[in-house]
Design a protein around this motif. Structure first.
Motif, PDB file in Angstrom:
ATOM      1  N   TYR A 289       0.824  -1.206   0.000  1.00  0.00           N
ATOM      2  CA  TYR A 289       0.000   0.000   0.000  1.00  0.00           C
ATOM      3  C   TYR A 289       0.862   1.262   0.000  1.00  0.00           C
ATOM      4  O   TYR A 289       0.554   2.246  -0.689  1.00  0.00           O
ATOM      5  CB  TYR A 289      -0.951  -0.009   1.200  1.00  0.00           C
ATOM      6  CG  TYR A 289      -2.152  -0.900   0.996  1.00  0.00           C
ATOM      7  CD1 TYR A 289      -3.244  -0.479   0.244  1.00  0.00           C
ATOM      8  CD2 TYR A 289      -2.192  -2.180   1.545  1.00  0.00           C
ATOM      9  CE1 TYR A 289      -4.348  -1.294   0.046  1.00  0.00           C
ATOM     10  CE2 TYR A 289      -3.292  -3.010   1.345  1.00  0.00           C
ATOM     11  CZ  TYR A 289      -4.366  -2.562   0.596  1.00  0.00           C
ATOM     12  OH  TYR A 289      -5.449  -3.378   0.388  1.00  0.00           O
ATOM     13  N   ALA A 290       1.948   1.257   0.756  1.00  0.00           N
ATOM     14  CA  ALA A 290       2.826   2.433   0.816  1.00  0.00           C
ATOM     15  C   ALA A 290       3.464   2.711  -0.543  1.00  0.00           C
ATOM     16  O   ALA A 290       3.508   3.867  -1.003  1.00  0.00           O
ATOM     17  CB  ALA A 290       3.895   2.225   1.879  1.00  0.00           C
ATOM     18  N   LEU A 291       3.949   1.673  -1.212  1.00  0.00           N
ATOM     19  CA  LEU A 291       4.596   1.863  -2.510  1.00  0.00           C
ATOM     20  C   LEU A 291       3.595   2.299  -3.579  1.00  0.00           C
ATOM     21  O   LEU A 291       3.917   3.124  -4.442  1.00  0.00           O
ATOM     22  CB  LEU A 291       5.289   0.570  -2.937  1.00  0.00           C
ATOM     23  CG  LEU A 291       6.494   0.138  -2.095  1.00  0.00           C
ATOM     24  CD1 LEU A 291       7.026  -1.204  -2.579  1.00  0.00           C
ATOM     25  CD2 LEU A 291       7.587   1.189  -2.137  1.00  0.00           C
ATOM     26  N   THR A 292       2.387   1.775  -3.517  1.00  0.00           N
ATOM     27  CA  THR A 292       1.362   2.163  -4.494  1.00  0.00           C
ATOM     28  C   THR A 292       0.962   3.623  -4.303  1.00  0.00           C
ATOM     29  O   THR A 292       0.845   4.384  -5.281  1.00  0.00           O
ATOM     30  CB  THR A 292       0.132   1.257  -4.378  1.00  0.00           C
ATOM     31  OG1 THR A 292       0.523  -0.113  -4.506  1.00  0.00           O
ATOM     32  CG2 THR A 292      -0.885   1.586  -5.463  1.00  0.00           C
ATOM     33  N   GLU A 293       0.747   4.023  -3.072  1.00  0.00           N
ATOM     34  CA  GLU A 293       0.424   5.431  -2.780  1.00  0.00           C
ATOM     35  C   GLU A 293       1.540   6.342  -3.277  1.00  0.00           C
ATOM     36  O   GLU A 293       1.283   7.397  -3.874  1.00  0.00           O
ATOM     37  CB  GLU A 293       0.216   5.611  -1.277  1.00  0.00           C
ATOM     38  CG  GLU A 293      -1.028   4.942  -0.712  1.00  0.00           C
ATOM     39  CD  GLU A 293      -2.236   5.853  -0.750  1.00  0.00           C
ATOM     40  OE1 GLU A 293      -2.111   6.989  -1.258  1.00  0.00           O
ATOM     41  OE2 GLU A 293      -3.304   5.426  -0.273  1.00  0.00           O
ATOM     42  N   ALA A 294       2.793   5.964  -3.028  1.00  0.00           N
ATOM     43  CA  ALA A 294       3.927   6.784  -3.449  1.00  0.00           C
ATOM     44  C   ALA A 294       4.000   6.871  -4.971  1.00  0.00           C
ATOM     45  O   ALA A 294       4.325   7.929  -5.529  1.00  0.00           O
ATOM     46  CB  ALA A 294       5.220   6.203  -2.883  1.00  0.00           C
ATOM     47  N   ALA A 295       3.686   5.776  -5.669  1.00  0.00           N
ATOM     48  CA  ALA A 295       3.710   5.791  -7.131  1.00  0.00           C
ATOM     49  C   ALA A 295       2.619   6.701  -7.689  1.00  0.00           C
ATOM     50  O   ALA A 295       2.842   7.431  -8.664  1.00  0.00           O
ATOM     51  CB  ALA A 295       3.555   4.371  -7.666  1.00  0.00           C
ATOM     52  N   PHE A 296       1.437   6.676  -7.088  1.00  0.00           N
ATOM     53  CA  PHE A 296       0.382   7.606  -7.501  1.00  0.00           C
ATOM     54  C   PHE A 296       0.849   9.049  -7.332  1.00  0.00           C
ATOM     55  O   PHE A 296       0.679   9.885  -8.229  1.00  0.00           O
ATOM     56  CB  PHE A 296      -0.883   7.381  -6.677  1.00  0.00           C
ATOM     57  CG  PHE A 296      -1.781   6.294  -7.186  1.00  0.00           C
ATOM     58  CD1 PHE A 296      -2.092   6.199  -8.530  1.00  0.00           C
ATOM     59  CD2 PHE A 296      -2.334   5.372  -6.319  1.00  0.00           C
ATOM     60  CE1 PHE A 296      -2.929   5.202  -9.007  1.00  0.00           C
ATOM     61  CE2 PHE A 296      -3.175   4.369  -6.773  1.00  0.00           C
ATOM     62  CZ  PHE A 296      -3.468   4.281  -8.120  1.00  0.00           C
ATOM     63  N   ALA A 297       1.426   9.348  -6.180  1.00  0.00           N
ATOM     64  CA  ALA A 297       1.855  10.724  -5.896  1.00  0.00           C
ATOM     65  C   ALA A 297       2.942  11.169  -6.868  1.00  0.00           C
ATOM     66  O   ALA A 297       2.901  12.290  -7.402  1.00  0.00           O
ATOM     67  CB  ALA A 297       2.345  10.818  -4.457  1.00  0.00           C
ATOM     68  N   GLU A 298       3.928  10.317  -7.115  1.00  0.00           N
ATOM     69  CA  GLU A 298       5.030  10.687  -8.005  1.00  0.00           C
ATOM     70  C   GLU A 298       4.560  10.864  -9.441  1.00  0.00           C
ATOM     71  O   GLU A 298       5.083  11.694 -10.186  1.00  0.00           O
ATOM     72  CB  GLU A 298       6.128   9.626  -7.934  1.00  0.00           C
ATOM     73  CG  GLU A 298       7.367   9.997  -8.729  1.00  0.00           C
ATOM     74  CD  GLU A 298       8.511   9.030  -8.532  1.00  0.00           C
ATOM     75  OE1 GLU A 298       9.395   8.964  -9.412  1.00  0.00           O
ATOM     76  OE2 GLU A 298       8.527   8.315  -7.489  1.00  0.00           O
ATOM     77  N   THR A 299       3.571  10.093  -9.849  1.00  0.00           N
ATOM     78  CA  THR A 299       3.051  10.180 -11.209  1.00  0.00           C
ATOM     79  C   THR A 299       2.123  11.375 -11.379  1.00  0.00           C
ATOM     80  O   THR A 299       1.835  11.798 -12.505  1.00  0.00           O
ATOM     81  CB  THR A 299       2.300   8.891 -11.567  1.00  0.00           C
ATOM     82  OG1 THR A 299       3.112   7.762 -11.244  1.00  0.00           O
ATOM     83  CG2 THR A 299       1.972   8.827 -13.039  1.00  0.00           C
ATOM     84  N   GLY A 300       1.623  11.930 -10.276  1.00  0.00           N
ATOM     85  CA  GLY A 300       0.693  13.041 -10.351  1.00  0.00           C
ATOM     86  C   GLY A 300      -0.739  12.617 -10.554  1.00  0.00           C
ATOM     87  O   GLY A 300      -1.583  13.433 -10.945  1.00  0.00           O
ATOM     88  N   LEU A 301      -1.061  11.346 -10.283  1.00  0.00           N
ATOM     89  CA  LEU A 301      -2.434  10.850 -10.390  1.00  0.00           C
ATOM     90  C   LEU A 301      -3.114  10.981  -9.035  1.00  0.00           C
ATOM     91  O   LEU A 301      -2.722  10.316  -8.066  1.00  0.00           O
ATOM     92  CB  LEU A 301      -2.432   9.386 -10.843  1.00  0.00           C
ATOM     93  CG  LEU A 301      -1.931   9.149 -12.272  1.00  0.00           C
ATOM     94  CD1 LEU A 301      -1.739   7.667 -12.533  1.00  0.00           C
ATOM     95  CD2 LEU A 301      -2.892   9.757 -13.289  1.00  0.00           C
ATOM     96  N   ASP A 302      -4.114  11.850  -8.965  1.00  0.00           N
ATOM     97  CA  ASP A 302      -4.804  12.124  -7.705  1.00  0.00           C
ATOM     98  C   ASP A 302      -5.932  11.117  -7.511  1.00  0.00           C
ATOM     99  O   ASP A 302      -6.957  11.178  -8.167  1.00  0.00           O
ATOM    100  CB  ASP A 302      -5.365  13.546  -7.726  1.00  0.00           C
ATOM    101  CG  ASP A 302      -5.970  13.954  -6.389  1.00  0.00           C
ATOM    102  OD1 ASP A 302      -5.960  13.124  -5.459  1.00  0.00           O
ATOM    103  OD2 ASP A 302      -6.461  15.095  -6.287  1.00  0.00           O
ATOM    104  N   HIS A 303      -5.723  10.170  -6.604  1.00  0.00           N
ATOM    105  CA  HIS A 303      -6.710   9.113  -6.381  1.00  0.00           C
ATOM    106  C   HIS A 303      -7.664   9.434  -5.230  1.00  0.00           C
ATOM    107  O   HIS A 303      -8.456   8.580  -4.846  1.00  0.00           O
ATOM    108  CB  HIS A 303      -5.988   7.797  -6.065  1.00  0.00           C
ATOM    109  CG  HIS A 303      -5.153   7.862  -4.823  1.00  0.00           C
ATOM    110  ND1 HIS A 303      -3.885   8.404  -4.810  1.00  0.00           N
ATOM    111  CD2 HIS A 303      -5.411   7.465  -3.564  1.00  0.00           C
ATOM    112  CE1 HIS A 303      -3.398   8.337  -3.587  1.00  0.00           C
ATOM    113  NE2 HIS A 303      -4.303   7.771  -2.810  1.00  0.00           N
ATOM    114  N   ARG A 304      -7.594  10.654  -4.713  1.00  0.00           N
ATOM    115  CA  ARG A 304      -8.410  10.973  -3.531  1.00  0.00           C
ATOM    116  C   ARG A 304      -9.901  10.976  -3.838  1.00  0.00           C
ATOM    117  O   ARG A 304     -10.715  10.757  -2.936  1.00  0.00           O
ATOM    118  CB  ARG A 304      -7.982  12.329  -2.960  1.00  0.00           C
ATOM    119  CG  ARG A 304      -6.607  12.298  -2.294  1.00  0.00           C
ATOM    120  CD  ARG A 304      -6.146  13.679  -1.881  1.00  0.00           C
ATOM    121  NE  ARG A 304      -5.929  14.540  -3.035  1.00  0.00           N
ATOM    122  CZ  ARG A 304      -5.481  15.795  -2.955  1.00  0.00           C
ATOM    123  NH1 ARG A 304      -5.233  16.339  -1.773  1.00  0.00           N
ATOM    124  NH2 ARG A 304      -5.306  16.514  -4.054  1.00  0.00           N
ATOM    125  N   SER A 305     -10.276  11.178  -5.087  1.00  0.00           N
ATOM    126  CA  SER A 305     -11.697  11.146  -5.439  1.00  0.00           C
ATOM    127  C   SER A 305     -12.185   9.729  -5.716  1.00  0.00           C
ATOM    128  O   SER A 305     -13.382   9.517  -5.928  1.00  0.00           O
ATOM    129  CB  SER A 305     -11.952  12.018  -6.676  1.00  0.00           C
ATOM    130  OG  SER A 305     -11.223  11.534  -7.793  1.00  0.00           O
TER     131      SER A 305
END
Length: 290
Positions: free
Chosen positions: A34-50
């Protein structure tokens, strides 16, 4: 009230060889996943909060991502970043603590009821992450942290358009047979490899169509049931004289369009090059009116 479906991009992730680890190690691997996936989303600029929260599957998760998500970035940059972070993890962990992933991407309508998510496309995505060619490619691709499979629909809409970040030339088509899904196809790649390793040529060839019982043609009819062309009837030469992938092709049906996966019912005839009688016929001299 019937639950309403919404259209999502579906990301499914499974940890390879998860069940053979001791319980404390399984919990630690899940935390790292989960930590690595969250970090990959953040680094890629994909906002998954919605997006809805990921749904846990024990040895992985599925994550429903809204239509605002950039699917090209999800297929290309996100997968590359996640792979790099998994390789960084591998440099600091023992073989027992290895974290390697099978990843699948699909899309479609999914509905939520009081217990969770359901839908045919979600089932398809979860089947896709478990196909044998993907397992083989990950096991053979020891330099990579993950192996990716995308559905034929995802490939047609995203991968085949040759965005450089997607590395479309490294995907190979494989058979997708899993429980209720038979005769379908998927596309897989392993980051860092020109083609998915470990697969035979037969495994990466387009799947053959379903077997069909042929019936003898009626007199004066072709096997497809169409009237056979009479003497002197010129075949349709659509594509025969122009450039492109159908250069030299001769079709006996007018108005056909080809794109993506094809499902054909009935016989189709395709002939490349000159008709046998044309190729062997002697020169009859100039045509009338020439």
């Amino acid at each position: 009230m019937r639950p309403k479906s919404q259209h999502y991009s579906i990301l499914v992730v499974d940890i390879a060889e998860f069940g053979c680890r001791a319980n404390p190690l399984q919990l630690w691997l899940r935390e790292r996943l989960y930590a690595l996936t969250e970090a990959a989303f953040a680094e890629t600029g994909l906002d998954h909060r919605s997006a809805p929260q990921p749904s846990d599957r024990g040895d992985g998760f599925f994550w429903l991502l809204p239509g605002t998500f950039d699917r090209t970035d999800l297929t290309g940059r996100f997968v590359e970043v996640l792979n790099h972070r998994l390789r960084d993890h591998a440099r600091t962990s023992s073989e027992e603590g290895a974290l390697r992933l099978r990843v699948a991407l699909h899309q479609g309508d999914v509905a939520r009821d009081g217990h969770g998510w359901a839908g045919e496309e979600l089932n398809t995505a979860c089947r896709l992450v478990d196909i044998a060619p993907l397992r083989t490619a990950l096991a053979s691709g020891t330099r990579a942290g993950l192996a990716l499979a995308v559905s034929a629909e995802w490939h047609r809409q995203i991968v085949r358009h040759d965005d450089p970040s997607v590395a479309s030339e490294t995907f190979r088509r494989v058979a997708f047979d899993a429980k209720e899904i038979q005769g379908a196809s998927a596309w897989i790649r392993v980051p860092g490899y020109d083609a998915p390793p470990g697969l035979t040529e037969a495994e990466t060839a387009p799947p053959a169509g379903p077997a069909r019982t042929s019936r003898p043609a009626a007199p004066g009819r072709e096997p497809s049931g169409r009237t056979a062309p009479g003497p002197g009837t010129a075949p349709n030469r659509s594509g025969a004289d122009g450039p492109g992938p159908f250069a030299g092709a001769m079709f006996d049906r007018v108005g056909q369009v080809f794109a993506g996966d094809q499902v054909v019912h009935g016989t189709q005839s395709f002939r490349w090059g000159a008709e046998p009688d044309e190729a062997e016929a002697p020169d009859r001299g100039p045509k009338a009116g020439a």
